[in-house]
Design a protein around this motif. Structure first.
Motif, short mmCIF file in Angstrom:
data_model
loop_
_atom_site.label_atom_id
_atom_site.label_comp_id
_atom_site.label_asym_id
_atom_site.label_seq_id
_atom_site.Cartn_x
_atom_site.Cartn_y
_atom_site.Cartn_z
N ASP A 150 1.05 -1.36 -0.06
CA ASP A 150 -0.09 0.00 0.16
C ASP A 150 0.95 1.34 0.09
O ASP A 150 0.35 2.24 -0.43
N ILE A 151 2.05 1.11 0.45
CA ILE A 151 2.77 2.38 0.84
C ILE A 151 4.21 2.26 -0.33
O ILE A 151 4.84 1.25 -0.30
N ILE A 152 4.24 3.39 -1.07
CA ILE A 152 5.18 3.48 -1.95
C ILE A 152 6.24 4.37 -1.36
O ILE A 152 6.16 5.60 -1.13
N GLU A 153 7.72 3.69 -1.25
CA GLU A 153 8.58 4.53 -0.54
C GLU A 153 9.30 5.30 -1.83
O GLU A 153 9.39 5.17 -2.84
N ILE A 154 9.36 6.80 -1.64
CA ILE A 154 9.73 7.82 -2.44
C ILE A 154 11.02 8.50 -2.04
O ILE A 154 11.06 8.38 -0.80
N SER A 155 12.13 8.86 -2.64
CA SER A 155 13.41 9.59 -2.26
C SER A 155 12.85 10.62 -1.07
O SER A 155 12.02 11.15 -1.27
N GLY A 156 14.10 11.05 -0.37
CA GLY A 156 13.93 12.25 0.58
C GLY A 156 12.74 11.85 1.65
O GLY A 156 12.66 13.01 2.12
N GLY A 157 12.53 10.70 2.24
CA GLY A 157 11.93 10.71 3.24
C GLY A 157 10.20 10.77 2.88
O GLY A 157 9.57 10.69 3.86
N SER A 173 6.69 9.22 1.39
CA SER A 173 5.84 7.78 0.96
C SER A 173 4.76 8.43 0.38
O SER A 173 4.08 9.28 0.85
N PHE A 174 4.02 7.34 -0.36
CA PHE A 174 2.69 7.66 -0.60
C PHE A 174 1.88 6.42 -0.37
O PHE A 174 2.20 5.41 -0.71
N ASN A 175 0.84 6.59 0.35
CA ASN A 175 -0.15 5.62 0.85
C ASN A 175 -1.24 5.55 -0.35
O ASN A 175 -1.95 6.32 -0.42
N GLN A 176 -1.21 4.23 -1.03
CA GLN A 176 -2.15 4.31 -2.00
C GLN A 176 -3.57 3.92 -1.58
O GLN A 176 -4.49 4.38 -2.29
N THR A 177 -3.66 3.38 -0.53
CA THR A 177 -5.20 3.08 -0.07
C THR A 177 -5.74 4.29 0.60
O THR A 177 -6.99 4.64 0.19
N LYS A 178 -4.91 5.11 1.39
CA LYS A 178 -5.33 6.33 1.96
C LYS A 178 -5.42 7.46 1.14
O LYS A 178 -6.02 8.49 1.36
N LYS A 179 -4.63 7.40 0.13
CA LYS A 179 -4.35 8.51 -0.90
C LYS A 179 -3.87 9.74 -0.04
O LYS A 179 -4.40 10.74 -0.15
N LYS A 233 8.09 14.85 -13.19
CA LYS A 233 8.18 13.30 -12.50
C LYS A 233 8.65 13.50 -10.99
O LYS A 233 9.08 14.44 -10.47
N ILE A 234 8.49 12.07 -10.36
CA ILE A 234 8.98 12.06 -9.07
C ILE A 234 9.74 10.93 -9.21
O ILE A 234 9.59 9.85 -9.91
N GLU A 235 11.06 11.00 -8.72
CA GLU A 235 11.95 9.77 -8.76
C GLU A 235 11.79 8.78 -7.64
O GLU A 235 11.19 9.34 -6.51
#
Length: 141
Positions: A46-53, A55-61, A136-138
């Motif tokens: 559910d959580i996508i880790e993105i650079s720089g601390g 993250s994006f929670n896909q379930t909760k948006k 874009k987001i890396e």
């Protein structure tokens, strides 16, 4: 039905549906969509880790930085969600317009101002720009 295709799509977006298939249904598109759903909703975390601390929670948006949720408007969330779905890939400005301002006219200066407001909220380093092309987001390295 009393609803137009646009009204159905806007209702679908409101309840968190991120893809709308228009009839007649293209079977290749349907199978690609089902494969994506399986990867993101069933198999994927559910959580996508993105650079720089980040993250994006896909379930909760929600976008999170160092454990703190960042408050975003619907349009800002649509923009971030689009970039996260295509993480590491350039998303063209035209596609951003079509997704975030569905059915509305918006010019380039308005898009740039919108993205500047988001950068002010989330930090300048999260969203990368390719001048004249898109954003874009890396992915976390």
């Amino acid at each position: 039905s009393a609803y137009s295709e646009k009204e159905k799509l806007l209702k679908a977006i409101d309840v968190g549906i991120d893809k709308y298939v228009i009839k007649p249904i293209d079977m290749d598109e349907l199978f690609a969509l089902l494969e994506q759903i399986v990867k993101t909703k069933i198999i994927g975390a559910d959580i996508i880790e993105i650079s720089g601390g980040y993250s994006f929670n896909q379930t909760k948006k929600v976008l999170v930085k160092n454990g703190v949720e960042i408050a975003l408007t619907k349009k800002e969330l649509a923009f971030i969600s689009l970039l996260v779905k295509r993480i590491g890939t350039l998303v063209l400005t035209e596609e951003i317009r079509n997704v975030v301002w569905f059915g509305e006219k918006v010019n380039d200066p308005a898009v740039r101002t919108f993205i500047k407001r988001i950068r002010d909220k989330v930090g300048a380093g999260l969203i990368k720009n390719s001048p004249g092309l898109g954003y874009k987001i890396e992915l976390k390295k």
